[in-house]
Design an enzyme around this catalytic site. Structure first.
Site, PDB file in Angstrom:
ATOM      1  N   VAL A  32       0.860  -1.176   0.000  1.00 10.05           N
ATOM      2  CA  VAL A  32       0.000   0.000   0.000  1.00 10.05           C
ATOM      3  C   VAL A  32       0.895   1.224   0.000  1.00 10.05           C
ATOM      4  CG1 VAL A  32      -1.810   1.265   1.216  1.00 10.05           C
ATOM      5  CG2 VAL A  32      -1.799  -1.236   1.274  1.00 10.05           C
ATOM      6  N   CYS A  33       0.626   2.159  -0.903  1.00 15.13           N
ATOM      7  CA  CYS A  33       1.349   3.426  -0.954  1.00 15.13           C
ATOM      8  C   CYS A  33       2.856   3.157  -1.099  1.00 15.13           C
ATOM      9  CB  CYS A  33       1.012   4.239   0.293  1.00 15.13           C
ATOM     10  SG  CYS A  33       1.416   5.987   0.203  1.00 15.13           S
ATOM     11  N   THR A  34       3.668   3.789  -0.257  1.00 12.20           N
ATOM     12  CA  THR A  34       5.123   3.672  -0.405  1.00 12.20           C
ATOM     13  C   THR A  34       5.667   2.366   0.162  1.00 12.20           C
ATOM     14  OG1 THR A  34       5.431   4.935   1.644  1.00 12.20           O
ATOM     15  CG2 THR A  34       5.493   6.157  -0.428  1.00 12.20           C
ATOM     16  N   GLY A  35       4.798   1.462   0.577  1.00 13.84           N
ATOM     17  CA  GLY A  35       5.266   0.133   0.933  1.00 13.84           C
ATOM     18  C   GLY A  35       5.968  -0.541  -0.232  1.00 13.84           C
ATOM     19  N   THR A  58       2.711   3.072  -7.079  1.00 12.65           N
ATOM     20  CA  THR A  58       2.882   3.533  -5.707  1.00 12.65           C
ATOM     21  C   THR A  58       2.378   4.969  -5.645  1.00 12.65           C
ATOM     22  OG1 THR A  58       4.454   3.798  -3.867  1.00 12.65           O
ATOM     23  CG2 THR A  58       5.267   4.343  -6.075  1.00 12.65           C
TER      24      THR A  58
END
Length: 335
Positions: free
Chosen positions: A104-107, A124
């Site tokens: 999720v996102c910057t993961g 991302t």
């Protein structure tokens, strides 16, 4: 009943909504009698972590004690900027064993550091797409979609896109009715298509500095069905078509035609979502002229025809009468 385990990796500087959003989706789905997700959270040492908003999250266990998971979910947050090498190494060793790997996102930055994204198409948060592409040239980074599926790998854009992705995974696991009921209770749409753009035209484009060009931008937004040719827009800005086209692109970052296309698509999407107007009428109101022209635009941009797009956003399937009870609906979700 098949139980799927979901393990969420926690670390300091995490974005709390990247954790709670998907977990609420999976927990909501588990209220159905035929659905079971085993939800777990874990940090490297099992200690509580502090999120970027100051919220403290208490994990269920250490990562070492967490055991294997069907779905391994890696959230984003400020903590991905300078990740703990031990966390990256744990992901490098254990991520390949998960049946489904999710960021999720910057993961996605953590998964990239652990070598899990090489050779894959991913997305991302828009703000780090360029950085991810430069730092990891073997990763195909697509900055446009809100989420991307590539085999067992699923990556999503910023924050709320994690909810969209989780709903898509629930729909994949247990069908549309389950995911739709969860979306209703969370008061979110089921579901934004994964290839829907992260930004609207107004957010993607810069606001023009000069007043005549800003006025044209506002005019386009309010009049998608009008003549929005370069010649017509240039006349409104009192510029020659050639000068207008160059100035508009220089100040907004996109050509007039691309801006018009995006505005029309957004207005057509809104009308499909919020009204019961016919597709033929919407195509005229939004400047497409014919349903076929609108269909081509939708398929190209969203990968779905207008009728399919409306079905995804409908509170109930198109062939289901309003008010008909669902036998599979669980007990109401309570807070």
């Amino acid at each position: 009943m098949k139980q799927r385990s979901v393990l969420v990796v926690l670390f300091d500087g995490i974005q709390s909504l990247d954790v709670s959003g998907p977990l609420e989706v999976f927990a909501g789905a588990s209220r159905f009698p035929e659905v079971s997700y085993e939800l777990r959270t874990a940090s490297l040492d099992g200690a509580p972590v502090r999120s970027s908003s100051g919220l403290t999250l208490v994990p269920d266990s250490t990562l070492a004690a967490a055991g294997p998971a069907h779905t391994l979910l890696v959230p984003g947050g400020r903590g991905t900027r300078a990740p703990d090498p031990a966390l990256v190494e744990w992901l490098r060793e254990h991520a390949p064993h998960a049946e489904r790997l999710v960021s999720v996102c910057t993961g996605a930055l953590l998964l990239a550091e652990a070598g899990q994204l090489d050779g894959h198409r991913v997305t991302t948060h828009w703000s780090v797409c360029d950085h991810l592409a430069r730092a990891h040239p073997d990763v195909e980074v697509d900055p446009e979609p809100i989420f991307v599926r590539d085999g067992r790998l699923a990556t999503s854009a910023g924050v709320t896109a994690g909810i969209d992705l989780a709903l898509a995974l629930v729909e994949e696991d247990h069908g549309r009715d389950v995911a739709l009921t969860v979306a209703r209770h969370l008061v979110v749409f089921l579901r934004r298509p994964g290839n829907q753009a992260q930004f609207s035209a107004q957010l993607t484009a810069q606001t023009a500095r000069r007043e005549p060009l800003r006025e044209v931008q506002h005019w386009i937004t309010g009049h998608p069905g009008d003549d929005l040719s370069v010649e017509a827009l240039a006349a409104r800005a009192r510029l020659s078509p050639r000068h207008f086209a160059r100035a508009f692109q220089a100040e907004t970052g996109m050509t007039p035609g691309r801006y018009v296309d995006r505005v029309r698509l957004e207005e057509a999407r809104r009308l499909l979502e919020d009204t019961t107007d016919g597709i033929a009428g919407i195509s005229r109101l939004c400047g497409y002229g014919t349903p076929e022209a609108m269909r081509r635009a939708f398929v190209k941009a969203l990968g779905a025809a207008p009728a399919e797009y409306r079905r995804r956003f409908s509170p109930r399937p198109a062939d289901e009468p309003p008010g008909r009870p669902r036998p599979t609906d669980p007990a109401p979700l309570t807070h």
